[in-house]
Design an enzyme around this catalytic site. Structure first.
Site, mmCIF file in Angstrom:
data_model
loop_
_atom_site.group_PDB
_atom_site.id
_atom_site.type_symbol
_atom_site.label_atom_id
_atom_site.label_comp_id
_atom_site.label_asym_id
_atom_site.label_seq_id
_atom_site.Cartn_x
_atom_site.Cartn_y
_atom_site.Cartn_z
ATOM 1 N N GLN A 126 84.686 -41.757 -2.034
ATOM 2 C CA GLN A 126 84.528 -43.215 -2.046
ATOM 3 C C GLN A 126 85.882 -43.893 -2.269
ATOM 4 O OE1 GLN A 126 80.755 -44.349 -4.436
ATOM 5 N NE2 GLN A 126 81.281 -42.284 -5.095
ATOM 6 N N ASN A 127 86.884 -43.091 -2.602
ATOM 7 C CA ASN A 127 88.201 -43.627 -2.944
ATOM 8 C C ASN A 127 88.997 -43.970 -1.694
ATOM 9 O OD1 ASN A 127 87.286 -43.027 -5.468
ATOM 10 N ND2 ASN A 127 88.547 -41.189 -5.703
ATOM 11 N N HIS A 175 84.610 -45.219 2.301
ATOM 12 C CA HIS A 175 85.001 -46.631 2.122
ATOM 13 C C HIS A 175 86.345 -46.932 2.762
ATOM 14 C CE1 HIS A 175 82.214 -46.636 -1.634
ATOM 15 N NE2 HIS A 175 81.538 -46.825 -0.530
ATOM 16 N N CYS A 201 90.257 -51.687 13.890
ATOM 17 C CA CYS A 201 89.838 -52.791 14.759
ATOM 18 C C CYS A 201 88.351 -53.029 14.542
ATOM 19 C CB CYS A 201 90.096 -52.437 16.225
ATOM 20 S SG CYS A 201 89.321 -53.603 17.356
ATOM 21 N N CYS A 218 86.462 -52.319 18.400
ATOM 22 C CA CYS A 218 86.286 -50.968 18.970
ATOM 23 C C CYS A 218 86.334 -49.869 17.906
ATOM 24 C CB CYS A 218 87.344 -50.714 20.047
ATOM 25 S SG CYS A 218 89.003 -50.534 19.394
ATOM 26 N N CYS A 256 91.701 -53.124 22.727
ATOM 27 C CA CYS A 256 90.600 -54.002 23.174
ATOM 28 C C CYS A 256 90.829 -55.476 22.848
ATOM 29 C CB CYS A 256 89.295 -53.528 22.535
ATOM 30 S SG CYS A 256 89.139 -54.022 20.815
ATOM 31 N N VAL A 268 83.158 -37.930 -17.330
ATOM 32 C CA VAL A 268 83.398 -38.080 -18.771
ATOM 33 C C VAL A 268 82.162 -38.667 -19.456
ATOM 34 C CG1 VAL A 268 85.918 -38.288 -18.625
ATOM 35 C CG2 VAL A 268 84.498 -40.331 -18.361
ATOM 36 N N ALA A 314 87.870 -34.876 -14.778
ATOM 37 C CA ALA A 314 87.803 -34.029 -13.582
ATOM 38 C C ALA A 314 89.064 -33.184 -13.425
ATOM 39 C CB ALA A 314 87.605 -34.906 -12.349
HETATM 40 N N1 APR Z 1 87.121 -37.675 -14.818
HETATM 41 C C1 APR Z 1 85.822 -37.738 -14.398
HETATM 42 N N2 APR Z 1 85.088 -38.887 -14.408
HETATM 43 C C2 APR Z 1 85.685 -39.994 -14.875
HETATM 44 C C3 APR Z 1 87.018 -39.994 -15.364
HETATM 45 C C4 APR Z 1 87.743 -38.763 -15.320
HETATM 46 N N3 APR Z 1 88.991 -38.663 -15.751
HETATM 47 N N4 APR Z 1 87.320 -41.264 -15.787
HETATM 48 C C5 APR Z 1 86.211 -42.025 -15.546
HETATM 49 N N5 APR Z 1 85.232 -41.265 -14.995
HETATM 50 C C6 APR Z 1 83.926 -41.694 -14.506
HETATM 51 C C7 APR Z 1 83.254 -42.848 -15.244
HETATM 52 O O1 APR Z 1 82.480 -42.374 -16.330
HETATM 53 C C8 APR Z 1 82.359 -43.434 -14.143
HETATM 54 O O2 APR Z 1 81.110 -42.760 -14.109
HETATM 55 O O3 APR Z 1 84.126 -42.159 -13.195
HETATM 56 C C9 APR Z 1 83.127 -43.122 -12.853
HETATM 57 C C10 APR Z 1 83.806 -44.315 -12.206
HETATM 58 O O4 APR Z 1 82.800 -45.193 -11.794
HETATM 59 P P1 APR Z 1 83.150 -46.534 -10.985
HETATM 60 O O5 APR Z 1 84.272 -47.216 -11.615
HETATM 61 O O6 APR Z 1 81.873 -47.266 -10.796
HETATM 62 O O7 APR Z 1 83.715 -45.977 -9.589
HETATM 63 P P2 APR Z 1 82.903 -45.431 -8.319
HETATM 64 O O8 APR Z 1 81.647 -44.748 -8.716
HETATM 65 O O9 APR Z 1 83.855 -44.677 -7.505
HETATM 66 O O10 APR Z 1 82.531 -46.809 -7.575
HETATM 67 C C11 APR Z 1 81.948 -46.749 -6.306
HETATM 68 O O11 APR Z 1 82.247 -49.111 -6.000
HETATM 69 O O12 APR Z 1 83.562 -50.878 -6.405
HETATM 70 C C12 APR Z 1 83.150 -50.049 -5.426
HETATM 71 O O13 APR Z 1 84.262 -49.476 -3.448
HETATM 72 C C13 APR Z 1 84.304 -49.276 -4.823
HETATM 73 O O14 APR Z 1 84.321 -46.960 -4.122
HETATM 74 C C14 APR Z 1 83.976 -47.830 -5.169
HETATM 75 C C15 APR Z 1 82.481 -47.851 -5.400
#
Ligand code: APR
Length: 271
Positions: free
Chosen positions: A117-118, A135, A143, A146, A167, A231, A248
């Site tokens: 998702q990053n 994402h 674009c 297309c 396009c 975490v 992680a």
């Molecule tokens: N290692 C593992 N997990 C972690 C760590 C770490 N070091 N630090 C934080 N976390 C966990 C948090 O506990 C939380 O559950 O990572 C998660 C981050 O959650 P979000 O901030 O909601 O991020 P994400 O789930 O990727 O969001 C999804 O939302 O805002 C949109 O487009 C954006 O891709 C994103 C999507």
């Protein structure tokens, strides 16, 4: 790594996760902002999250872009001169041991596909190749007509807004905005991988944003299993066969090390 008998809770859980990964027919992974936290990029939600501190961006971001793409681009060009926190963090970030461990799992044939998702591009920098960035990617443009994607240099940036050479369509950042439909190709690729998976690693995501959060559900519905690394607890903690609590960047190398102790598959030659 000692025999099972003398393992403490954490070691036993790490070993159980490694055993499941080694036994999986088709293991995939879903990552979120948490995996890049140790690379200095803030998460979005929870304590210290970007949205927690700054408020969520407008849910109609894409509609606002369509109404005034030139205005959006002028603001973006201004931000490039004075980057906000998230952009600054991404600009200097490097892959951490968590990203590198996932690339190793791919290279050794344990991980068949990674869905992130990053938008930070750190999985690519770490060497992951079987990757879908659901994402989008901050280093790319796309674009909206297309769907052509690529680094900024592939698109003439003289115009504001830039237009697609192929396009003539309007070009936007590749990252998916709130309110924007995720490109069909990304969605199809992700759900096809989930459909093949008998095991999905769910790493560093709050699992609150759809459709990404549907992917582990797809695996569970098909009788597959999920392993969670986070975490904190998430909506998936209760469904995970193994739920590893911790950063992680610490847990994933431990899992790779555990795999080394009983399934030292050599790295596959690069495809
Ligand atoms: N290692 C593992 N997990 C972690 C760590 C770490 N070091 N630090 C934080 N976390 C966990 C948090 O506990 C939380 O559950 O990572 C998660 C981050 O959650 P979000 O901030 O909601 O991020 P994400 O789930 O990727 O969001 C999804 O939302 O805002 C949109 O487009 C954006 O891709 C994103 C999507």
């Amino acid at each position: 790594m000692p025999g099972n008998g003398s393992l403490n809770g954490d070691e036993a859980a790490i070993r159980a996760a490694a055993e499941q990964i080694a036994a999986a027919r088709y293991c995939t992974a879903l990552t979120g902002a948490g995996i890049s936290k140790e690379s200095g990029i803030p998460t979005f939600r929870g304590e210290g999250g970007l949205w927690t501190r700054q408020g969520e961006p407008p849910m109609n971001g894409y509609q606002l872009f369509l109404e005034d793409p030139r205005g959006w681009w002028l603001e973006r060009l201004e931000q490039q001169r004075n980057p906000p926190e998230f952009a600054k963090a991404i600009a200097t970030a490097r892959p951490n041991p968590g990203h590198l461990a996932l690339a190793q799992l791919e290279q050794r044939g344990f991980l068949k596909h990674l869905i992130s998702q990053n938008v930070d591009g750190l999985h690519l920098d770490a060497g992951s190749t079987r990757l879908t960035e659901i994402h989008g990617n901050r280093r790319k443009l796309r674009c909206i007509a297309c769907g052509r994607r690529g680094p900024a240099r592939d698109f003439g940036e003289d115009d504001v807004p830039p237009h697609c050479d192929a396009c003539g369509g309007i070009v936007k950042a590749d990252t998916v905005m709130f309110g924007e439909p995720i490109p069909r190709a990304f969605i199809d690729a992700c759900f096809a991988e989930a459909a093949k998976s008998d095991l999905m690693l769910v790493i560093g995501t709050s699992a609150t944003v759809h459709p990404a959060a549907d992917l582990p559900l797809q695996v569970l519905r098909r009788g597959g299993a999920i392993i969670e690394m986070n975490v904190d607890a998430t909506p998936f903690s209760a469904y995970a066969t193994v739920s590893l609590r911790g950063p992680a960047g610490v847990l994933l190398p431990q899992v790779v090390q555990a795999l080394d102790s009983f399934d030292p598959r050599p790295e596959r030659p690069a495809v």
